[in-house]
Each structure stands twice: as structure tokens, then as C-alpha cells.
Write a protein that holds these residues in place. Structure first.
Motif, PDB file in Angstrom:
ATOM      1  N   MET A 129      40.533  38.713  33.138  1.00 40.97           N
ATOM      2  CA  MET A 129      40.370  39.296  34.471  1.00 40.97           C
ATOM      3  C   MET A 129      39.810  38.270  35.452  1.00 40.97           C
ATOM      4  O   MET A 129      40.213  38.218  36.606  1.00 40.97           O
ATOM      5  CB  MET A 129      39.481  40.536  34.385  1.00 40.97           C
ATOM      6  CG  MET A 129      40.130  41.683  33.613  1.00 40.97           C
ATOM      7  SD  MET A 129      38.956  42.964  33.132  1.00 40.97           S
ATOM      8  CE  MET A 129      38.560  43.714  34.712  1.00 40.97           C
ATOM      9  N   ARG A 130      38.881  37.447  34.982  1.00 42.99           N
ATOM     10  CA  ARG A 130      38.313  36.396  35.836  1.00 42.99           C
ATOM     11  C   ARG A 130      39.382  35.371  36.189  1.00 42.99           C
ATOM     12  O   ARG A 130      39.497  34.948  37.337  1.00 42.99           O
ATOM     13  CB  ARG A 130      37.138  35.719  35.128  1.00 42.99           C
ATOM     14  CG  ARG A 130      36.456  34.674  36.004  1.00 42.99           C
ATOM     15  CD  ARG A 130      35.326  33.958  35.302  1.00 42.99           C
ATOM     16  NE  ARG A 130      34.198  34.841  35.057  1.00 42.99           N
ATOM     17  CZ  ARG A 130      33.705  35.133  33.845  1.00 42.99           C
ATOM     18  NH1 ARG A 130      34.242  34.615  32.764  1.00 42.99           N
ATOM     19  NH2 ARG A 130      32.671  35.923  33.720  1.00 42.99           N
ATOM     20  N   GLU A 131      40.185  34.978  35.205  1.00 42.97           N
ATOM     21  CA  GLU A 131      41.243  33.999  35.443  1.00 42.97           C
ATOM     22  C   GLU A 131      42.309  34.518  36.399  1.00 42.97           C
ATOM     23  O   GLU A 131      42.906  33.748  37.145  1.00 42.97           O
ATOM     24  CB  GLU A 131      41.882  33.591  34.110  1.00 42.97           C
ATOM     25  CG  GLU A 131      40.979  32.702  33.276  1.00 42.97           C
ATOM     26  CD  GLU A 131      41.518  32.467  31.870  1.00 42.97           C
ATOM     27  OE1 GLU A 131      42.711  32.723  31.620  1.00 42.97           O
ATOM     28  OE2 GLU A 131      40.724  32.024  31.019  1.00 42.97           O
ATOM     29  N   ALA A 132      42.548  35.824  36.401  1.00 39.15           N
ATOM     30  CA  ALA A 132      43.516  36.423  37.323  1.00 39.15           C
ATOM     31  C   ALA A 132      42.974  36.468  38.752  1.00 39.15           C
ATOM     32  O   ALA A 132      43.706  36.795  39.686  1.00 39.15           O
ATOM     33  CB  ALA A 132      43.889  37.822  36.852  1.00 39.15           C
ATOM     34  N   ARG A 133      41.704  36.142  38.918  1.00 36.41           N
ATOM     35  CA  ARG A 133      41.032  36.110  40.225  1.00 36.41           C
ATOM     36  C   ARG A 133      41.037  37.454  40.950  1.00 36.41           C
ATOM     37  O   ARG A 133      41.027  37.512  42.174  1.00 36.41           O
ATOM     38  CB  ARG A 133      41.611  35.016  41.114  1.00 36.41           C
ATOM     39  CG  ARG A 133      41.457  33.631  40.534  1.00 36.41           C
ATOM     40  CD  ARG A 133      41.939  32.571  41.512  1.00 36.41           C
ATOM     41  NE  ARG A 133      41.833  31.262  40.930  1.00 36.41           N
ATOM     42  CZ  ARG A 133      40.760  30.469  41.048  1.00 36.41           C
ATOM     43  NH1 ARG A 133      39.723  30.877  41.710  1.00 36.41           N
ATOM     44  NH2 ARG A 133      40.760  29.278  40.488  1.00 36.41           N
ATOM     45  N   THR A 134      41.028  38.532  40.167  1.00 37.09           N
ATOM     46  CA  THR A 134      40.936  39.858  40.760  1.00 37.09           C
ATOM     47  C   THR A 134      39.536  40.442  40.583  1.00 37.09           C
ATOM     48  O   THR A 134      39.193  41.404  41.255  1.00 37.09           O
ATOM     49  CB  THR A 134      41.960  40.823  40.133  1.00 37.09           C
ATOM     50  OG1 THR A 134      41.797  40.816  38.718  1.00 37.09           O
ATOM     51  CG2 THR A 134      43.377  40.424  40.490  1.00 37.09           C
ATOM     52  N   PHE A 135      38.749  39.855  39.708  1.00 42.64           N
ATOM     53  CA  PHE A 135      37.403  40.354  39.425  1.00 42.64           C
ATOM     54  C   PHE A 135      36.390  39.236  39.447  1.00 42.64           C
ATOM     55  O   PHE A 135      36.656  38.126  39.004  1.00 42.64           O
ATOM     56  CB  PHE A 135      37.342  41.001  38.031  1.00 42.64           C
ATOM     57  CG  PHE A 135      37.652  42.459  38.037  1.00 42.64           C
ATOM     58  CD1 PHE A 135      36.630  43.395  38.084  1.00 42.64           C
ATOM     59  CD2 PHE A 135      38.952  42.887  38.000  1.00 42.64           C
ATOM     60  CE1 PHE A 135      36.913  44.743  38.085  1.00 42.64           C
ATOM     61  CE2 PHE A 135      39.251  44.235  38.007  1.00 42.64           C
ATOM     62  CZ  PHE A 135      38.229  45.168  38.054  1.00 42.64           C
TER      63      PHE A 135
END
Length: 149
Positions: A129-135
Motif C-alpha cells: 500500500m505504501r509503494e502504491a503511494r495511496t496510503f
């Protein structure tokens, strides 16, 4: 002249799940709420933008902060809405294991029974989720019991 927000709404969620519960919103209701925000022109902001606003910097007129408390697995379902959110994790509940596709039912009961893994994000899920830059992830608390002498 650009208009800026005078206040920033903060929408706080806990658990997105098909299992009813006191702190649960259904995936359908959550999707409808996110669709409304997007359709009405709201922009989600992260902690850096909120901090800058509190220090006097302007924000767009329709800025909103989305937060998720405790780190329930259902929060991962929000990533498909293209919004930024802050998740406040109970650090002692974070486990290891493979990434799961969706939230399991009975999350609140699992927590009450001292078994957070069925309901709480695992470290690899947090990383994805962090890598997707949404959270963004921040600490909520650590709920380990300590013995007082």
C-alpha cells in the motif's frame, strides 16, 4: 483570486467489511461515499499538506483528509478509488504472511479474542500500500499489555 479552505474535513474509518459491526462500513457504502467525494470535486490530502495548511499555507477549496484507525485489512480496499489516505496502525497487531486479496469477516470478534491477524494488515500488505503511494502509515498505539509492579 483562488478560494482556499477555511477548515479541512477529516473522515475517519475503521473497518470496511461485509460483516456488520459497530465500527464497520460496508464496501458498497464506502464505495458510494468515495464516488460522491470524487464526483463533487474533493481532493484528498496527506499529512504533509495538512501540516503545511496548519502552518498557514493554502489548500484547494475542497480538500479532505481520509483516515483509517487501527490498520484493519479492509482499508486496503480503498486503494481502488484513487485517493490518498492516512492509516494509523496498532503496531503490536501487525503480523507477517502473504498479501491477502480482501478483508475476511469477523474482524472485530478476532480482535476481541486476541487474534488480530484475520482482521489486521500484515507487514507485506502495508509495504504494498505504501509503494502504491495511496496510503501513509503512522502509529496509532501499541496495545501490548504490560505488567505494573
Amino acid at each position: 483570486m483562488t478560494k482556499f479552505a477555511r477548515a479541512v474535513p477529516v473522515l475517519m474509518y475503521h473497518h470496511i467489511s461485509t460483516s456488520p459491526g459497530m465500527i464497520t462500513v460496508s464496501p458498497e457504502h464506502f464505495a458510494a461515499q468515495m464516488a460522491y467525494l470524487a464526483g463533487a470535486g474533493y481532493t484528498t490530502i496527506g499529512s504533509a499538506q495538512l501540516s503545511a495548511y496548519l502552518a498557514g499555507e493554502p489548500l484547494p477549496k475542497k480538500a479532505v483528509v481520509l483516515t483509517f484507525d487501527d490498520g484493519y485489512l479492509g482499508a486496503s480496499g480503498s486503494k481502488g478509488h484513487g485517493l490518498t489516505a492516512l492509516c494509523f496502525l496498532v503496531t503490536s497487531w501487525i503480523g507477517e504472511g502473504p498479501v491477502r486479496a480482501h478483508a475476511r469477516s469477523g474482524g472485530e470478534v478476532a480482535i476481541e479474542n486476541g487474534e488480530p491477524d484475520p482482521a489486521i494488515l500484515r507487514r507485506p500488505e502495508i509495504d504494498a500500500m505504501r509503494e502504491a503511494r495511496t496510503f501513509e502509515f503512522h502509529s496509532h498505539t501499541d496495545r501490548r499489555r504490560t505488567k505494573m509492579n
